[in-house]
Design an enzyme around this catalytic site. Structure first.
Site, short mmCIF file in Angstrom:
data_model
loop_
_atom_site.label_atom_id
_atom_site.label_comp_id
_atom_site.label_asym_id
_atom_site.label_seq_id
_atom_site.Cartn_x
_atom_site.Cartn_y
_atom_site.Cartn_z
N THR A 32 16.91 -15.42 26.01
CA THR A 32 16.45 -16.66 26.64
C THR A 32 17.59 -17.50 27.21
O THR A 32 17.33 -18.41 28.00
CB THR A 32 15.62 -17.50 25.65
OG1 THR A 32 16.35 -17.66 24.43
CG2 THR A 32 14.29 -16.82 25.37
N SER B 93 13.58 -7.58 23.71
CA SER B 93 14.22 -8.74 23.08
C SER B 93 14.53 -9.74 24.19
O SER B 93 15.30 -9.43 25.11
CB SER B 93 15.50 -8.33 22.36
OG SER B 93 16.10 -9.46 21.77
N ARG C 127 26.64 -8.04 19.81
CA ARG C 127 27.27 -8.00 21.13
C ARG C 127 28.49 -7.08 21.06
O ARG C 127 29.50 -7.46 20.47
CB ARG C 127 27.68 -9.40 21.57
CG ARG C 127 26.56 -10.44 21.48
CD ARG C 127 27.14 -11.84 21.66
NE ARG C 127 26.18 -12.90 21.51
CZ ARG C 127 25.87 -13.48 20.33
NH1 ARG C 127 26.45 -13.05 19.21
NH2 ARG C 127 25.00 -14.46 20.28
N ARG D 52 5.25 -57.55 13.36
CA ARG D 52 6.13 -56.39 13.26
C ARG D 52 5.62 -55.23 14.11
O ARG D 52 4.42 -55.08 14.31
CB ARG D 52 6.23 -55.90 11.80
CG ARG D 52 6.79 -56.91 10.82
CD ARG D 52 6.71 -56.35 9.40
NE ARG D 52 7.13 -57.31 8.38
CZ ARG D 52 8.35 -57.38 7.87
NH1 ARG D 52 9.28 -56.54 8.28
NH2 ARG D 52 8.64 -58.26 6.95
N MET E 192 12.64 -51.36 17.24
CA MET E 192 11.78 -52.33 17.91
C MET E 192 11.79 -53.66 17.15
O MET E 192 12.41 -53.78 16.10
CB MET E 192 10.37 -51.76 18.07
CG MET E 192 10.34 -50.60 19.05
SD MET E 192 8.77 -49.77 19.10
CE MET E 192 8.68 -49.06 17.48
N ARG F 58 6.19 -45.63 3.46
CA ARG F 58 6.23 -44.51 4.40
C ARG F 58 6.95 -43.36 3.70
O ARG F 58 7.67 -43.59 2.72
CB ARG F 58 6.97 -44.89 5.69
CG ARG F 58 8.40 -45.33 5.49
CD ARG F 58 9.00 -45.87 6.77
NE ARG F 58 10.33 -46.42 6.56
CZ ARG F 58 10.97 -47.19 7.43
NH1 ARG F 58 10.40 -47.49 8.58
NH2 ARG F 58 12.16 -47.67 7.17
N LYS G 296 3.15 -47.82 10.21
CA LYS G 296 3.13 -48.99 9.34
C LYS G 296 1.71 -49.52 9.17
O LYS G 296 1.25 -49.77 8.05
CB LYS G 296 4.03 -50.08 9.92
CG LYS G 296 4.17 -51.31 9.02
CD LYS G 296 5.20 -52.28 9.58
CE LYS G 296 6.57 -51.69 9.55
NZ LYS G 296 7.61 -52.64 10.00
N TYR H 59 9.67 -11.13 15.75
CA TYR H 59 10.79 -11.77 15.07
C TYR H 59 11.53 -12.70 16.02
O TYR H 59 11.36 -12.63 17.24
CB TYR H 59 11.78 -10.73 14.51
CG TYR H 59 12.53 -9.95 15.57
CD1 TYR H 59 13.73 -10.41 16.11
CD2 TYR H 59 12.03 -8.73 16.05
CE1 TYR H 59 14.41 -9.72 17.09
CE2 TYR H 59 12.70 -8.02 17.03
CZ TYR H 59 13.88 -8.52 17.55
OH TYR H 59 14.55 -7.83 18.53
N GLY I 284 14.52 -49.79 12.96
CA GLY I 284 15.34 -50.78 13.62
C GLY I 284 15.29 -50.79 15.13
O GLY I 284 15.94 -51.60 15.77
N CYS J 224 16.38 -13.27 21.10
CA CYS J 224 17.73 -13.30 20.54
C CYS J 224 18.62 -14.34 21.20
O CYS J 224 19.82 -14.36 20.99
CB CYS J 224 18.38 -11.92 20.64
SG CYS J 224 18.57 -11.30 22.32
N HIS K 172 21.17 -50.08 8.45
CA HIS K 172 20.80 -49.30 9.64
C HIS K 172 21.61 -48.01 9.72
O HIS K 172 21.06 -46.93 9.94
CB HIS K 172 21.03 -50.16 10.90
CG HIS K 172 20.75 -49.44 12.18
ND1 HIS K 172 21.74 -48.80 12.90
CD2 HIS K 172 19.60 -49.24 12.85
CE1 HIS K 172 21.21 -48.24 13.97
NE2 HIS K 172 19.92 -48.49 13.97
#
Length: 880
Positions: free
Chosen positions: A775, A772, A570, A101, A112, A345, A31, A859, A110, A839, A464
């Site tokens: 994760t 691959s 799979r 503000r 703060m 903004r 702001k 990839y 909204g 993957c 809001h």
């Protein structure tokens, strides 16, 4: 002379001048930076100054103390404003009033606190009345200030002030605050003061500088409020110093019928239409618009009642959009016919709107397509585009409970709950909820995040609920005046039908409809703007995006969304089905290798057929097929009755079958007999699957269909494990090619999902043609968390800041990521041509995609519906 402490400086703006600009968001907040920017380009911005985020950081770390010198700098800032506005704070003739503000570097709508009309006391209120010739306005401003100061600064519940004014309105027989006359407002002020004294034990403060100090402290404190902390956690906002504080001369939209206040977007934030969009209120202050207390008017009506101000607003909107190169969200006030711009903004928008705005602004010559890709559309916008809609054929007029505003598009179906606490407590995949509120407030963010969708009976398109829901991509119907909500009875009614907590409802945030019951949803269709934008995305993307797909249907969907291959197929998902599951169970209970091979040969044609279909759909794009991974007990029934039935079907003694099931049960199957361990123990499994893959590939090649199979060995921890399985695969390939008299190019690689594999990646890369990263399992094993059970404590970890993100949703770059980095580096040192991808579920999460790009992965692979998200995230990573 004492050295000024960091954070004591204030940054002034006004009268076409400013000490900051839009590049200083980290210091001035969004702001403050934009106020400075607008002032410097000559827009009508009321004068003010910004206290930096560094001061908030100091305040938080030093038990509520200000940096040395800040008090004096604030006094200089006030004097700067006084000189420009030709007024004086606390003056008995022409008093200056201030707004205070918040404003962090990242928008937190909204969350703060704000204090308006600061500087009023009995004397300045009378001076304001004399100077403006409007006693009613002066008293109205005073009662607002007492209410807001009491609520925000002193923690007095706003409801106590509401109760006081409600009693006066009831006595007077009026509905709106604007219907109260001067005598009524005098009584309101007296009652508000009484509420303040009763709740605090003190008289309302008269000294404007004391008021200012308290208000600044309140804004600083709101940075660490429960709702703000929760909002940052939900939105994964980290690394900010705190909030800036913007102290600005007040301008008034509540001085009479030639005054107004409003919020507008330079384009429609729901559809992207290039038309001014927003709301305003005559004779009101800004908080009235967003609070939903009065029903605002459409911005188009401003042209009728204040044509000159409307034309000027339109001019400023166009200029701001061109200056920022983005759709803008603007707050304005009209005081006695004079327009002031209070804030701008980049506007939050839906996925549909984001893509349309990006494409049209390029076509209009306001930005280039690189800027559109880098800045105007975020990955979550594309995720929103894939939101389902309610099937209109399943809806009849009688099932429509009411119509409200189409605040945020998409469909949501769930059980009704009436409190955020209930939403957070009950919401799950098995029990989706719709949060139903009269209107939402910042305290509701937890429940809004947990809910599938949001319904309010009050509030407008800039309320809001609307703003937050659009930012999050959650369906929302706002201001549905057709329903009446009763919190005490936990129900709402439209007059003819009553819906109780726990009942199913459906909402359509595109149409603004609230529908009784549970309804089917349909997937959206992509338009020309989407394809135009995604073509630009692919111009700047140099990392591949594949999909995780286990069926021809998923593969086809992946291609529709732009997948460049399959990164994870799979095979275990292909074993379920009456005939197939019977064959795999026969294989499991086999006591000899011959029996095992016989059972597997029954599966071979099914596997080959599936691979043929997938290869055909992918049309020569790479298809990475993971060999059997889960432990064998997952294919066997657990219940006694089901075990007996299966045993009878297999022609085996039920007790013997039960003993086999029991013997295969593992204490920790995640770390047990699975993955490559199955293939090494039972080579026939690897042989059958490899044969199915390669025979399918050769057959299609002979039919003129291009194929590129990649066979992936799961769960290896040693190079010897990989070598063992690769030998089996290569032997099968040699045999298949000899039998068919033809061959295909194929690759053999591995899924890196065990920490040890990352440490010996160079040894594995001597033979592997690709890595691959799985994760999901790599995260489980690195943290020692079970993904299935971690939900019992992860929520607490996130709430207490022990973890910043759920590591199963956002890749842990400090731990798991270091292992990915290490394995990539070691693997490529040994084999520069090593193809590397990811993957796990992280392959479609934007932050994780950016990390993968930085590591040089070839990839990422994710679910089909996340492919567009990953494509954009990869392009943005490249542009960074």
């Amino acid at each position: 002379m004492e050295v000024e402490t960091k954070g004591a400086k204030v940054y002034t703006f006004g009268a076409g001048d400013a000490e900051g600009d839009r590049s200083m968001k980290a210091l001035l907040g969004g702001k403050g930076a934009n106020l400075a920017e607008m002032s410097s380009i000559g827009l009508p911005v009321p004068a003010g100054f910004t206290i930096s985020t560094e001061a908030c950081d100091y305040f938080s770390k030093h038990n509520g103390r200000w940096p040395h010198g800040l008090k004096e700098k604030i006094a200089e800032g006030v004097q700067y404003v006084e000189n420009i506005m030709d007024t004086k704070l606390g003056d008995s003739e022409h008093p200056l009033l201030l707004s205070v503000r918040s404003g962090a570097a990242i928008s937190m709508p909204g969350m703060m606190d704000t204090v308006l009309n600061l500087g009023l006391n009995d004397d300045t209120m009378e001076a304001l009345a004399r100077h403006t010739g409007n006693e009613r306005f002066a008293y109205d401003s005073y009662r607002r200030f007492i209410d807001m100061f009491g609520d925000v600064v002193m923690g007095i519940s706003h409801s106590k002030f509401e109760k006081a004014i409600a009693e006066i309105k009831k006595k007077k027989g009026v509905e709106n605050d604007t219907d109260l006359d001067i005598d009524d407002l005098k009584e309101v002020v007296d009652r508000y003061k009484a509420v303040y004294r009763k709740e605090t034990g003190h008289m309302f403060p008269d000294d404007p500088y004391e008021q200012l100090q308290f208000a600044i402290n309140a804004v600083f404190n709101s940075w660490d409020s429960e709702r703000a902390v929760k909002y940052r956690r939900i939105n994964q906002i980290t690394g900010l110093l705190g909030t800036a504080v913007n102290v600005q001369a007040m301008v008034f939209g509540n001085m009479g019928d030639d005054c107004a206040t409003g919020v507008c977007f330079t384009r429609n934030p729901s559809t992207g239409e290039n038309k001014l969009y927003g709301e305003f209120l005559i004779n009101a202050q800004g908080e009235d618009v967003v609070a939903g207390i009065r029903t605002p008017k459409n911005i188009s009506e401003l042209q009728k009642v204040m044509p000159e101000a409307y034309d000027e607003l339109l001019t400023h909107c166009t200029r701001l959009e061109e200056h920022y190169g983005n759709m803008q969200d603007i707050e304005f006030t009209i005081q006695k016919g004079t327009l002031y711009i209070l804030q701008t903004r980049n506007g939050k928008r839906t996925g549909t709107a984001a893509v349309k705005i990006a494409v049209e602004m390029v076509e209009e010559g306001k930005i280039d397509n690189q800027t559109a890709v880098k800045l105007l559309v975020q990955p979550n916008h594309l995720d929103q585009l894939l939101h389902a809609q309610i099937d209109s054929d399943s809806i009849d007029e009688e099932s429509v409970l009411g119509k409200g505003l189409p605040a945020s598009p998409g469909a949501a179906v769930g059980h009704v709950v009436f409190s955020s606490e209930k939403a957070e407590e009950l919401a799950s995949d098995d029990y989706p909820v719709i949060l139903v509120r009269i209107e939402t407030s910042p305290e509701d963010v937890g429940g809004m995040a947990a809910a599938e969708g949001i319904l309010t009976s009050r509030g407008g398109m800039t309320s809001h609920a609307a703003v937050v829901a659009r930012g999050w991509g959650k369906p929302c119907v706002a201001g549905c005046g057709d329903i009446v909500i009763n919190y005490k009875k936990k129900q709402f009614t439209n007059g003819s039908k009553t819906i109780k907590e726990g009942d199913w409802i459906s909402i359509d945030g595109t149409l603004g409809a609230v529908i009784d019951g549970k309804h089917e949803v349909v997937k959206p269709e992509m338009d020309d703007d989407y394809y135009t934008f995604m073509n630009w995305v692919d111009e700047y993307r140099n990392m591949g995006v594949r999909a995780n797909a286990d069926s021809p249907e998923d593969s086809a969907r992946a291609r529709e969304f732009g997948a460049e291959g399959i990164g994870l197929c799979r095979t275990e998902h292909m074993f379920f089905g009456e005939k197939r599951i019977s064959a795999i169970r026969k294989m499991i209970i086999s006591e000899t290798d011959e029996e095992r091979r016989k059972a597997l040969m029954t599966l071979l044609p099914y596997q080959k057929s599936d691979f043929r279909k997938i290869f055909k759909v992918m049309g020569g794009l790479p298809v990475t097929i993971r060999l059997l991974d889960p432990p064998l007990h997952e294919f066997l029934p657990e219940g006694t009755d089901e075990q007996k039935e299966v045993a009878d079907n297999l022609g085996i003694d039920p007790q013997k079958f039960a003993d086999i099931v029991r013997s295969l049960k593992e204490f920790n199957p995640m770390l047990g007999h699975r993955g490559c361990r199955l293939g090494i123990t039972y080579p026939a499994i690897t042989e059958m699957q490899s044969r199915a893959i390669l025979e399918a590939a050769v057959e299609l090649k002979q039919e003129g269909v291009a194929v590129l199979p990649e066979i992936m060995v799961p769960l290896i921890g040693t190079p010897q494990e990989f070598h063992s399985q690769k030998m089996v695969i290569d032997d099968v390939a040699k045999e298949v090619f000899e039998q068919t008299g033809d061959s295909v190019e194929y690759k053999v690689g591995t899924m890196i999902e065990i920490p040890r594999a990352t440490l010996v990646a160079d040894q594995i890369a001597k033979e592997a043609e690709f890595f691959s990263f799985g994760t999901n399992d790599l995260t489980q094993m690195t943290f020692g968390y079970s993904r299935d059970d971690a939900g019992k404590f992860l929520k607490i970890y996130l709430e207490e800041g022990i973890l910043q993100h759920d590591p199963f949703q956002v890749l842990d770059t400090e731990g798991v990521g270091r292992l990915v980095e290490l394995a990539t580096q070691k693997g490529r040192e040994e084999n520069p041509d090593l193809k590397i991808g990811i993957c796990g579920e992280h392959g479609g999460e934007p932050k994780s995609v950016a990390f993968c790009y930085k590591q040089g992965l070839n990839y990422v692979s994710c679910s089909p519906f996340r492919v567009p998200v990953a494509r954009l995230a990869a392009a943005q990573a490249a542009l960074e």
